[in-house]
Design an enzyme around this catalytic site. Structure first.
Site, PDB file in Angstrom:
ATOM      1  N   LYS A  22       0.837  -1.211   0.000  1.00  0.00           N
ATOM      2  CA  LYS A  22       0.000   0.000   0.000  1.00  0.00           C
ATOM      3  C   LYS A  22       0.868   1.255   0.000  1.00  0.00           C
ATOM      4  O   LYS A  22       0.653   2.203  -0.757  1.00  0.00           O
ATOM      5  CB  LYS A  22      -0.913   0.023   1.222  1.00  0.00           C
ATOM      6  CG  LYS A  22      -1.593   1.376   1.457  1.00  0.00           C
ATOM      7  CD  LYS A  22      -2.450   1.386   2.692  1.00  0.00           C
ATOM      8  CE  LYS A  22      -1.722   1.599   3.969  1.00  0.00           C
ATOM      9  NZ  LYS A  22      -1.408   3.000   4.296  1.00  0.00           N
ATOM     10  N   ASN A  23       1.885   1.271   0.855  1.00  0.00           N
ATOM     11  CA  ASN A  23       2.680   2.493   1.028  1.00  0.00           C
ATOM     12  C   ASN A  23       3.701   2.725  -0.080  1.00  0.00           C
ATOM     13  O   ASN A  23       4.397   3.732  -0.081  1.00  0.00           O
ATOM     14  CB  ASN A  23       3.338   2.489   2.414  1.00  0.00           C
ATOM     15  CG  ASN A  23       2.291   2.668   3.493  1.00  0.00           C
ATOM     16  OD1 ASN A  23       1.138   3.017   3.211  1.00  0.00           O
ATOM     17  ND2 ASN A  23       2.671   2.411   4.728  1.00  0.00           N
ATOM     18  N   ARG A  25      -4.960  10.550   4.352  1.00  0.00           N
ATOM     19  CA  ARG A  25      -3.905  11.573   4.498  1.00  0.00           C
ATOM     20  C   ARG A  25      -2.903  11.522   3.361  1.00  0.00           C
ATOM     21  O   ARG A  25      -2.310  12.534   2.976  1.00  0.00           O
ATOM     22  CB  ARG A  25      -3.109  11.336   5.774  1.00  0.00           C
ATOM     23  CG  ARG A  25      -3.864  11.281   7.047  1.00  0.00           C
ATOM     24  CD  ARG A  25      -2.876  11.104   8.170  1.00  0.00           C
ATOM     25  NE  ARG A  25      -1.888  12.137   8.125  1.00  0.00           N
ATOM     26  CZ  ARG A  25      -2.093  13.374   8.573  1.00  0.00           C
ATOM     27  NH1 ARG A  25      -3.259  13.668   9.096  1.00  0.00           N
ATOM     28  NH2 ARG A  25      -1.178  14.286   8.505  1.00  0.00           N
ATOM     29  N   CYS A  56      -5.425  12.836  12.993  1.00  0.00           N
ATOM     30  CA  CYS A  56      -5.226  11.405  12.789  1.00  0.00           C
ATOM     31  C   CYS A  56      -5.140  10.739  14.156  1.00  0.00           C
ATOM     32  O   CYS A  56      -4.567  11.309  15.079  1.00  0.00           O
ATOM     33  CB  CYS A  56      -3.942  11.164  12.005  1.00  0.00           C
ATOM     34  SG  CYS A  56      -3.531   9.428  11.851  1.00  0.00           S
ATOM     35  N   ARG A 100       0.660  14.638  13.175  1.00  0.00           N
ATOM     36  CA  ARG A 100       1.121  14.430  11.785  1.00  0.00           C
ATOM     37  C   ARG A 100       1.085  15.710  10.945  1.00  0.00           C
ATOM     38  O   ARG A 100       0.387  15.777   9.924  1.00  0.00           O
ATOM     39  CB  ARG A 100       0.334  13.321  11.111  1.00  0.00           C
ATOM     40  CG  ARG A 100       0.430  11.992  11.871  1.00  0.00           C
ATOM     41  CD  ARG A 100      -0.268  10.873  11.175  1.00  0.00           C
ATOM     42  NE  ARG A 100       0.468  10.379  10.028  1.00  0.00           N
ATOM     43  CZ  ARG A 100       0.056   9.354   9.271  1.00  0.00           C
ATOM     44  NH1 ARG A 100      -1.079   8.760   9.558  1.00  0.00           N
ATOM     45  NH2 ARG A 100       0.760   8.940   8.252  1.00  0.00           N
ATOM     46  N   PRO A 101       1.859  16.720  11.298  1.00  0.00           N
ATOM     47  CA  PRO A 101       1.903  17.945  10.502  1.00  0.00           C
ATOM     48  C   PRO A 101       2.550  17.680   9.141  1.00  0.00           C
ATOM     49  O   PRO A 101       3.134  16.628   8.927  1.00  0.00           O
ATOM     50  CB  PRO A 101       2.783  18.870  11.355  1.00  0.00           C
ATOM     51  CG  PRO A 101       3.641  17.954  12.168  1.00  0.00           C
ATOM     52  CD  PRO A 101       2.828  16.716  12.405  1.00  0.00           C
ATOM     53  N   ASP A 158       4.816   0.708  11.899  1.00  0.00           N
ATOM     54  CA  ASP A 158       3.606   0.054  11.395  1.00  0.00           C
ATOM     55  C   ASP A 158       3.510  -1.410  11.815  1.00  0.00           C
ATOM     56  O   ASP A 158       2.530  -2.082  11.490  1.00  0.00           O
ATOM     57  CB  ASP A 158       3.544   0.162   9.861  1.00  0.00           C
ATOM     58  CG  ASP A 158       3.369   1.602   9.400  1.00  0.00           C
ATOM     59  OD1 ASP A 158       3.577   1.864   8.209  1.00  0.00           O
ATOM     60  OD2 ASP A 158       3.054   2.459  10.248  1.00  0.00           O
ATOM     61  N   ILE A 172       8.051   7.145  16.802  1.00  0.00           N
ATOM     62  CA  ILE A 172       7.681   7.889  15.590  1.00  0.00           C
ATOM     63  C   ILE A 172       6.403   8.705  15.789  1.00  0.00           C
ATOM     64  O   ILE A 172       6.360   9.885  15.473  1.00  0.00           O
ATOM     65  CB  ILE A 172       7.498   6.924  14.397  1.00  0.00           C
ATOM     66  CG1 ILE A 172       8.725   6.028  14.207  1.00  0.00           C
ATOM     67  CG2 ILE A 172       7.165   7.702  13.115  1.00  0.00           C
ATOM     68  CD1 ILE A 172       9.957   6.729  13.668  1.00  0.00           C
ATOM     69  N   ARG A 219      -8.536  -0.781   4.767  1.00  0.00           N
ATOM     70  CA  ARG A 219      -7.694   0.246   4.142  1.00  0.00           C
ATOM     71  C   ARG A 219      -6.309  -0.289   3.792  1.00  0.00           C
ATOM     72  O   ARG A 219      -5.644   0.241   2.904  1.00  0.00           O
ATOM     73  CB  ARG A 219      -7.535   1.436   5.093  1.00  0.00           C
ATOM     74  CG  ARG A 219      -8.857   2.140   5.395  1.00  0.00           C
ATOM     75  CD  ARG A 219      -8.589   3.422   6.103  1.00  0.00           C
ATOM     76  NE  ARG A 219      -7.656   4.226   5.306  1.00  0.00           N
ATOM     77  CZ  ARG A 219      -7.205   5.403   5.727  1.00  0.00           C
ATOM     78  NH1 ARG A 219      -7.590   5.860   6.897  1.00  0.00           N
ATOM     79  NH2 ARG A 219      -6.370   6.104   4.998  1.00  0.00           N
TER      80      ARG A 219
HETATM   81  C1  EPZ Z   1       4.265   6.996   6.167  1.00  0.00           C
HETATM   82  O1  EPZ Z   1       3.492   8.061   6.709  1.00  0.00           O
HETATM   83  C2  EPZ Z   1       3.329   5.789   6.105  1.00  0.00           C
HETATM   84  N1  EPZ Z   1       2.191   6.088   5.275  1.00  0.00           N
HETATM   85  C3  EPZ Z   1       2.869   5.430   7.509  1.00  0.00           C
HETATM   86  O2  EPZ Z   1       2.100   4.239   7.439  1.00  0.00           O
HETATM   87  C4  EPZ Z   1       4.080   5.157   8.377  1.00  0.00           C
HETATM   88  O3  EPZ Z   1       3.660   4.935   9.694  1.00  0.00           O
HETATM   89  C5  EPZ Z   1       5.037   6.351   8.354  1.00  0.00           C
HETATM   90  O4  EPZ Z   1       5.393   6.679   7.003  1.00  0.00           O
HETATM   91  C6  EPZ Z   1       6.319   6.073   9.117  1.00  0.00           C
HETATM   92  O5  EPZ Z   1       6.965   4.962   8.636  1.00  0.00           O
HETATM   93  C7  EPZ Z   1       2.323   6.007   3.923  1.00  0.00           C
HETATM   94  O6  EPZ Z   1       3.369   5.710   3.375  1.00  0.00           O
HETATM   95  C8  EPZ Z   1       1.107   6.309   3.109  1.00  0.00           C
HETATM   96  P1  EPZ Z   1       6.355  10.426   8.110  1.00  0.00           P
HETATM   97  P2  EPZ Z   1       4.031   9.571   6.672  1.00  0.00           P
HETATM   98  O7  EPZ Z   1       6.221  11.680   7.340  1.00  0.00           O
HETATM   99  O8  EPZ Z   1       4.750   9.809   5.410  1.00  0.00           O
HETATM  100  C9  EPZ Z   1       6.540  13.736  11.546  1.00  0.00           C
HETATM  101  C10 EPZ Z   1       0.233   2.825   7.753  1.00  0.00           C
HETATM  102  O9  EPZ Z   1      -0.147   2.259   8.784  1.00  0.00           O
HETATM  103  N2  EPZ Z   1       6.387  14.722  10.443  1.00  0.00           N
HETATM  104  O10 EPZ Z   1       7.557   9.589   7.879  1.00  0.00           O
HETATM  105  O11 EPZ Z   1       2.891  10.449   7.007  1.00  0.00           O
HETATM  106  C11 EPZ Z   1       5.279  12.882  11.749  1.00  0.00           C
HETATM  107  O12 EPZ Z   1       4.328  13.517  12.525  1.00  0.00           O
HETATM  108  C12 EPZ Z   1       0.708   4.292   7.800  1.00  0.00           C
HETATM  109  O13 EPZ Z   1       0.281   2.261   6.649  1.00  0.00           O
HETATM  110  C13 EPZ Z   1       6.500  16.075  10.727  1.00  0.00           C
HETATM  111  O14 EPZ Z   1       6.709  16.463  11.871  1.00  0.00           O
HETATM  112  O15 EPZ Z   1       5.047   9.538   7.907  1.00  0.00           O
HETATM  113  C14 EPZ Z   1       5.857  11.628  12.379  1.00  0.00           C
HETATM  114  O16 EPZ Z   1       6.004  11.825  13.743  1.00  0.00           O
HETATM  115  C15 EPZ Z   1       0.416   4.934   9.107  1.00  0.00           C
HETATM  116  N3  EPZ Z   1       6.351  16.956   9.711  1.00  0.00           N
HETATM  117  C16 EPZ Z   1       7.218  11.508  11.704  1.00  0.00           C
HETATM  118  O17 EPZ Z   1       7.543  12.801  11.192  1.00  0.00           O
HETATM  119  C17 EPZ Z   1       6.129  16.556   8.411  1.00  0.00           C
HETATM  120  O18 EPZ Z   1       6.000  17.398   7.510  1.00  0.00           O
HETATM  121  C18 EPZ Z   1       7.280  10.499  10.571  1.00  0.00           C
HETATM  122  O19 EPZ Z   1       6.235  10.783   9.665  1.00  0.00           O
HETATM  123  C19 EPZ Z   1       6.036  15.185   8.141  1.00  0.00           C
HETATM  124  C20 EPZ Z   1       6.172  14.273   9.170  1.00  0.00           C
END
Ligand code: EPZ
Length: 428
Positions: free
Chosen positions: A22-23, A101, A125, A130-131, A315, A337, A407
């Site tokens: 999916k990701n 998202r 979320c 998740r900003p 995850d 995370i 999902r």
């Molecule tokens: C991806 O989300 C995955 N989703 C998530 O999987 C996964 O948990 C996550 O990466 C971490 O591995 C998809 O690929 C669609 P991040 P993403 O940006 O990209 C912070 C699932 O279950 N952050 O790596 O949204 C954020 O809040 C989902 O399949 C900022 O602060 O994750 C988090 O604490 C859930 N500012 C950390 O970074 C930003 O602009 C990592 O988030 C972006 C992120």
């Protein structure tokens, strides 16, 4: 709203195909906006989120056609053809974005190809705030003007399009790395992304972009270099296997004391998972078809902290916690995370688990047995953790709000039935 009824206590056995990731699939689909030529994606999972992304792309002007099953003989997965002759609408509306998202992944491609984008801010979320500040900061470094207005991100590229730049991410972010990778592929000049995420899904996206004509170095490392090109073309790409789905079924085998072959699982993308599961006493062997996983000689407690790749994936945290509920001793699982990813703890406690949370760490004291109970799914991975606990529990577990699972897990009950589980989807 459907629920999943699980009668626990059966040892799972047999072979189960691992679906496409999916990701990986979501950013791959978004990448189709970058070119006016067709992108053919194979091994796409049949998931609600994939359908949502197809809706969104269609709204932007992408013709999305299904070419039927992937033809890998498993009956799972499909082939999709995506072609965007022109971007007809640069707004990603709230009605679609609030459903998923990951819709934010159209921001970079829209900006790079059409020079402008208006994307609804993803709302709250369950697992954390998740900003998207890192996405916006990175795109601003490529010359975009960014404003927030009425719940939307308004972004405009400079005349002549985005321009290459050096971007240092303050924090490792999968989504920000993907958005920047896609945007920089069509920017003028060289972009360097420092402290980039190294997830296999990013490498899969990068490989597809290179097949479309992009020039990218350093995929899978924390420093990615992109030399922008003026146009991207057609490509045919096979989506990587889902390492999180594979890990979830590995734990299904371990928690029931069974033996399961994960068809198509890619061990190279699952090293941290395999290491932790082996430390917990799970037997894992690489076989020509994928991975063979067996449990049954007791479960050892582990200490684990979730981290960006190549660390242990967040995850998989809830699924590992379910396994540790039956370990012979106490485990400590730290979620590093997301700040609110222990929603499954109280639901597991309803099944007789013994877990205490202090800050970002949960101490799980293994119990001899879990008891089936009605439980509430709160997010995708938490619900899989509950389903896994239900497979091992005495009696019947009802996992409510099955839509969370739909999902991210393709035809879950069908796959579990293949492995001999006693499960059924029923309308709640
Ligand atoms: C991806 O989300 C995955 N989703 C998530 O999987 C996964 O948990 C996550 O990466 C971490 O591995 C998809 O690929 C669609 P991040 P993403 O940006 O990209 C912070 C699932 O279950 N952050 O790596 O949204 C954020 O809040 C989902 O399949 C900022 O602060 O994750 C988090 O604490 C859930 N500012 C950390 O970074 C930003 O602009 C990592 O988030 C972006 C992120």
């Amino acid at each position: 709203m459907d629920k999943l009824i699980i009668r626990g206590g059966r040892r799972l056995s047999g072979k189960v195909p691992v679906s496409g990731a999916k990701n990986a699939a979501l950013p791959l689909m978004a990448a189709s906006l970058l070119a006016d030529a067709p992108l053919r994606l194979r091994n796409l999972p049949r998931l609600v989120d994939i359908a949502t992304m197809a809706d969104l792309l269609n709204h932007h002007g992408t013709a999305v056609t299904l070419e039927g099953a992937t033809g890998n003989g498993t009956g799972f997965g499909r082939v999709m053809r995506l072609e965007t002759p022109a971007i007809v609408d640069t707004t990603a509306p709230y009605d679609i974005v609030r459903r998923m998202r990951a819709s934010i992944l159209v921001l970079g491609p829209l900006l790079a190809r059409a020079g402008t984008a208006r994307v609804s801010l993803p709302g709250g979320c369950a697992i954390g705030t998740r900003p998207i500040d890192l996405h916006l900061k990175g795109l601003a470094a490529l010359g975009a003007e960014i404003a927030l207005e009425e719940g939307y991100v308004l972004a405009r590229a400079p005349r002549g399009g985005l321009r290459g730049a050096r971007v240092v991410l303050d924090k490792v972010s999968v989504g920000a790395t993907e958005n920047l990778l896609m945007a920089a592929s069509l920017a003028r000049g060289e972009t360097v992304i420092e402290n980039a995420a190294r997830e296999p899904e990013i490498v899969d996206l990068g490989r597809c972009l290179v097949a479309m004509g992009a020039r990218i170095e350093g995929l899978g490392t924390s420093r990615i270099e992109i030399a922008g090109v003026t146009r991207l073309g057609a490509a045919d790409h096979r989506t990587m296997a889902d390492r999180i789905e594979a890990g979830s079924y590995a734990i299904a085998a371990a928690i029931t004391g069974g033996r399961v072959t994960l068809l198509g699982a890619e061990a190279a993308a699952m090293e941290a998972q395999i290491e932790i599961l082996r430390a917990a006493g799970v037997k894992i062997a690489t076989v020509p078809e994928g991975l063979e996983v067996s449990g049954g000689d007791g479960i050892r407690p582990v200490t684990c902290t979730t981290q960006p790749y190549p660390g242990f994936p967040t995850d998989m945290q809830a699924q590992l916690m379910a396994l540790m509920c039956l370990a012979d001793g106490a485990s400590v699982i730290t979620e590093a995370i997301f700040e609110n990813r222990f929603m499954h703890v109280l639901e597991l406690a309803r099944m007789g688990a013994d877990i205490t949370v202090a800050g970002a760490s949960a101490t799980v004291r293994g119990v001899a047995r879990l008891a089936g109970a009605p439980v509430m799914a709160t997010d995708l991975r938490a619900s899989m953790g509950l389903a896994l606990a239900g497979l091992a529990a005495d009696g019947v577990t009802e996992v409510h709000r099955l839509y969370h699972l739909d999902r991210g897990y393709e035809r879950l009950e069908e796959k579990l039935l293949r492995l001999g589980a006693d499960v059924a989807r029923v309308a709640a």
